[in-house]
Every structure is written in C-alpha cells, then in structure tokens.
Write a protein that holds these residues in place. Structure first.
Motif, PDB file in Angstrom:
ATOM      1  N   ALA A  82     -11.262   9.594  -3.695  1.00 29.14           N
ATOM      2  CA  ALA A  82     -10.341   8.668  -3.035  1.00 29.14           C
ATOM      3  C   ALA A  82      -9.579   9.338  -1.906  1.00 29.14           C
ATOM      4  N   SER A 130     -13.047   3.282  -2.592  1.00 29.86           N
ATOM      5  CA  SER A 130     -12.154   2.378  -1.868  1.00 29.86           C
ATOM      6  C   SER A 130     -11.880   1.173  -2.743  1.00 29.86           C
ATOM      7  N   SER A 131     -11.041   0.269  -2.269  1.00 23.97           N
ATOM      8  CA  SER A 131     -10.677  -0.905  -3.075  1.00 23.97           C
ATOM      9  C   SER A 131     -11.498  -2.135  -2.713  1.00 23.97           C
ATOM     10  N   CYS A 154       0.826  -1.211   0.000  1.00 19.76           N
ATOM     11  CA  CYS A 154       0.000   0.000   0.000  1.00 19.76           C
ATOM     12  C   CYS A 154       0.860   1.261   0.000  1.00 19.76           C
ATOM     13  N   GLN A 180     -16.523   0.839  -4.903  1.00 20.96           N
ATOM     14  CA  GLN A 180     -15.276   0.215  -5.350  1.00 20.96           C
ATOM     15  C   GLN A 180     -15.326   0.071  -6.875  1.00 20.96           C
ATOM     16  N   LEU A 209      -0.578   5.140  -0.516  1.00 23.64           N
ATOM     17  CA  LEU A 209      -1.619   5.133   0.506  1.00 23.64           C
ATOM     18  C   LEU A 209      -1.012   5.465   1.872  1.00 23.64           C
ATOM     19  N   SER A 254      -4.855  -1.260  -5.980  1.00 21.22           N
ATOM     20  CA  SER A 254      -4.392   0.080  -6.321  1.00 21.22           C
ATOM     21  C   SER A 254      -5.535   1.080  -6.435  1.00 21.22           C
ATOM     22  N   PRO A 255      -5.432   2.227  -5.760  1.00 16.60           N
ATOM     23  CA  PRO A 255      -6.464   3.257  -5.935  1.00 16.60           C
ATOM     24  C   PRO A 255      -6.498   3.785  -7.355  1.00 16.60           C
ATOM     25  N   TRP A 256      -5.391   3.647  -8.064  1.00 22.34           N
ATOM     26  CA  TRP A 256      -5.337   4.149  -9.444  1.00 22.34           C
ATOM     27  C   TRP A 256      -6.133   3.253 -10.379  1.00 22.34           C
ATOM     28  N   GLY A 279     -11.746   9.627   1.222  1.00 24.94           N
ATOM     29  CA  GLY A 279     -11.201   8.669   2.177  1.00 24.94           C
ATOM     30  C   GLY A 279     -10.952   9.285   3.536  1.00 24.94           C
ATOM     31  N   GLY A 331      -8.899   1.957  -9.351  1.00 27.44           N
ATOM     32  CA  GLY A 331     -10.240   2.448  -9.056  1.00 27.44           C
ATOM     33  C   GLY A 331     -10.543   3.751  -9.765  1.00 27.44           C
TER      34      GLY A 331
END
Length: 391
Positions: free
Chosen positions: A332, A289-290, A78, A251, A83, A298-300, A336, A302
């Motif tokens: 994100a 979120s994932s 992460c 997600q 993150l 990966s948030p990318w 978040g 998402g």
C-alpha cells in the motif's frame, strides 16, 4: 429515478427515467453492453456496461459546486485515514472527460489542496492529442496515464473469461474489439503515455499483458504500465509482468465486499482469484488500492483483507494467496508510491525524502481483524505540513 451501482458498471432506472432520457422499449443493445429485459422483451430497468455508461452521461449531473465540495469532503476523509496521495482512476468515467477535468481544475484553482494527486484520463492517445494534452509529471499534480477498460466485472458476469461463469454461464465480453484494444495501448505508449487497463478476466488480462510486452519491445523507455484488478490471472502472468516492470494493482477489500458473488461465479477459480502471495513470490510489484467506492475506502480494510482473505459470509477465499500485514502495508505505501512514480522521494522514512507522514492510533503490526481495519490517523503530514490532526 436513476441508481448507479457503486462500481459504475450497472444502472437501474424506472419508467419515468426512461421517458426523461428517451430510452425506448426496443432500444438496441450497444456492442459492448446490454439492457436486461423481461420475458416479453420489455426493458426491466437494468443496463450494463456501455448501456449504463450512455445513461449516466445523458443524465443530469450534480451542480459543479456540489461536486467540488464532494471532492473536498472525500479528501478530508482520506487524510483521517493517513493517506497523503490519491489517484483519480478514470477522469471521464461518469459524466465525460471534459466536464470532469473542468471540475478537477476548478478544485485545483481554489488552492490549498492538502495532498498529492495523480490522474488517469479515460481517453485514447488520439483524443488526448486533439485536446492538446501531453503527459505531465509533477510531485503534487500529475497526469501521465491513459485509462482503458478491457472487459467488465466479475459481479456483473461481464469479465472476459476463458471458461464460463459457474452460475449464469457465458464468458463475459471485451469493452473494445481485442485488436483495437491492442492498437490503442500501443498508440498510447508510443505517444509517451503510461497506460492503465481495467482487466478482470483471464482472457482480457492475457490480451493486455501481450500488448504491454509488444509496447515495451518497441524500444521506447519503460512506462511502468498497470493492470487494474487482475482478478483472474492467466498462468505465468506475473513473471511476464516482472520482466517489463508492469504493476499489478489490486483491491483486496473486494474479497470481503463481493465474496459470495465471487464464489458463485468463479467456483474453483476462487482459489487463485485476486492473488497476493503469487505476485510477491514472482518478484512483480504488487500495489494495493481501494478503487473506492467499489472497494472500501480505508487502506486498513484492504490490508486486513489481503491478510485474512475473508468474505462477508465468513468464507476464506484462496487462503494460499494470503500475505502478511507487513507485506500488505508495503504494497500500500511503497507500492502506492511506485505506482505514481514517486518512489524516489516518498514511500519510506529516509534522509532527503518528503515528510509525508502519518501517526496512527494503534500499532497495526500487533493487531488483526476488525481492530486492524479500524486503524485511523491521529496526525497526517504532507511535505512537512500538518494537514490533519485530532485536536
């Protein structure tokens, strides 16, 4: 042999595992789950929802030191993505709350935890009280949320829908009697807890939203409750959630990973499934979120999916619900932070805010597709301390 589907809602096992776990051929189905069977009535080796959950909890767990090391490895992954804060979305989902809570506390006791953590306990308010647990808010280690499951999943055709699934029929199932679900949400709210509810089908989401409205009308301070997934929202939902400051936590990488199954199961409803644009235009808070490992870590990934809404088979799902790269990144990062009630000290670059920073290997605002999804952090900082750096 016992296999766990990455979502945790389905178990697959062989005959030897049946014997070791003492699962009889005529094992009765639990109230909210089932064993799949062959035409002659024998088990075919697949268990769904509460039947799967019971198997996972009965099976031998990995050694505690392996679980702790696995957590450390996942945290390292992460940090490489930039993150700086994570939420464990259901302590108790795999091997029971007390065993999982002990693992996390051991990780904390080892020290040098490089990021911020939030936890949702899969307990009722009564079960939390029996353990003498109370909500705790801390900038580095918070436990202030109880997690409930209203229904199942679209992929397993167990989401509680108002209209049948297109391919298999049926309208899914609740994981608790509807009245009990409402009572548990109200009890958790009254005890001072935030509530997060897994709800994917419109029937389940409607029940959860109504319970949240009742809870907020009780006079207690707003808890900023969450609906996790919100796959098939009922009409008018987001305006209702905006009024009670509830969060819509989605997600987007599910669209890529499960696209063909979503289309087969939902048909025309796919156009409004997992919406992004509708949430933002309503003024409700969208959080990305994932839900890893169900969604891509990966948030990318998402962000890419929220923008492109592309399935793995090339189909675009609900193009009208697409959002921009900037909106997705905001959902994100700032979203978040809001979801963890951290918006007062992190989530944006500002004077007096925590130095939770990441430097990336590319400009995400100038990219699309696979290049955007491949974004990685060359440096990550938490509270001004470097916790990841590409040498």
């Amino acid at each position: 042999m016992l296999l766990r589907r990455y979502c945790g809602h389905v178990a697959v096992f062989n005959t030897a595992a049946m014997r070791l776990l003492a699962i009889a051929e005529d094992a009765p189905d639990p109230e909210f789950g089932h064993f799949e069977r062959l035409p002659d009535g024998r088990l075919n080796g697949t268990a769904v929802e509460q039947a799967a959950e019971a198997i996972f909890r009965a099976a031998p767990a990995p050694a505690p030191h392996l679980l702790r090391q696995g957590i450390r490895d996942a945290i390292d992954d992460c940090l490489k993505l930039g993150l700086t804060a994570l939420t464990e979305a259901a302590v108790g989902f795999s091997i029971g709350h007390d065993r999982e809570d002990a693992i996390w506390n051991a990780v904390r006791a080892e020290g040098d935890l490089p990021l911020r953590m939030g936890f949702m306990a899969q307990l009722t308010a009564l079960e939390a009280a029996e353990r003498q647990l109370t909500p705790i808010f801390d900038r580095r280690w918070s436990r202030e949320t109880l997690k409930f499951f209203a229904d199942g999943i679209v992929g397993g055709r167990t989401s509680a829908l108002s209209e049948p699934f297109c391919d298999r029929g049926g309208t899914g199932t609740f994981m608790l009697p509807e009245s009990v679900l409402t009572e548990e949400i109200l009890a958790a709210h009254a005890a001072g807890w935030r509530v997060a509810v897994h709800a994917t089908g419109d029937r389940a989401i409607e029940r959860v939203a109504s319970a949240y409205e009742d809870a907020e009308a009780s006079g207690a301070a707003s808890r900023r409750h969450r609906i996790e997934h919100c796959f098939c929202p009922p009409p008018g939902l987001f305006e209702r959630l905006r009024k009670i400051d509830a969060l819509v936590v989605m997600q987007p990488s599910f669209l890529w990973r499960m696209g063909p199954s979503i289309v087969a199961g939902l048909g025309r409803r796919t156009e409004t499934a997992y919406p992004g644009r509708s949430v933002i235009e309503s003024g409700a808070r969208l959080v990305l979120s994932s839900d890893a490992p169900t969604g891509l870590l990966s948030p990318w990934e998402g962000v890419r999916s929220a923008v492109e809404r592309l399935s793995s088979d090339g189909t675009i799902l609900g193009e009208g619900e697409a959002i921009t790269v900037r909106e997705a990144i905001d959902a994100a990062i700032a979203g978040g932070a809001a979801a963890m009630r951290h918006e007062g000290f992190r989530g944006r670059l500002d004077t007096g805010f925590a130095a939770d920073l990441a430097v990336f290997d590319r400009d995400p605002f100038s990219l699309a597709g696979a290049e955007l999804a491949a974004t990685r952090a060359t440096l990550t900082m938490v509270d001004g301390k470097i916790v990841h750096h590409d040498a």
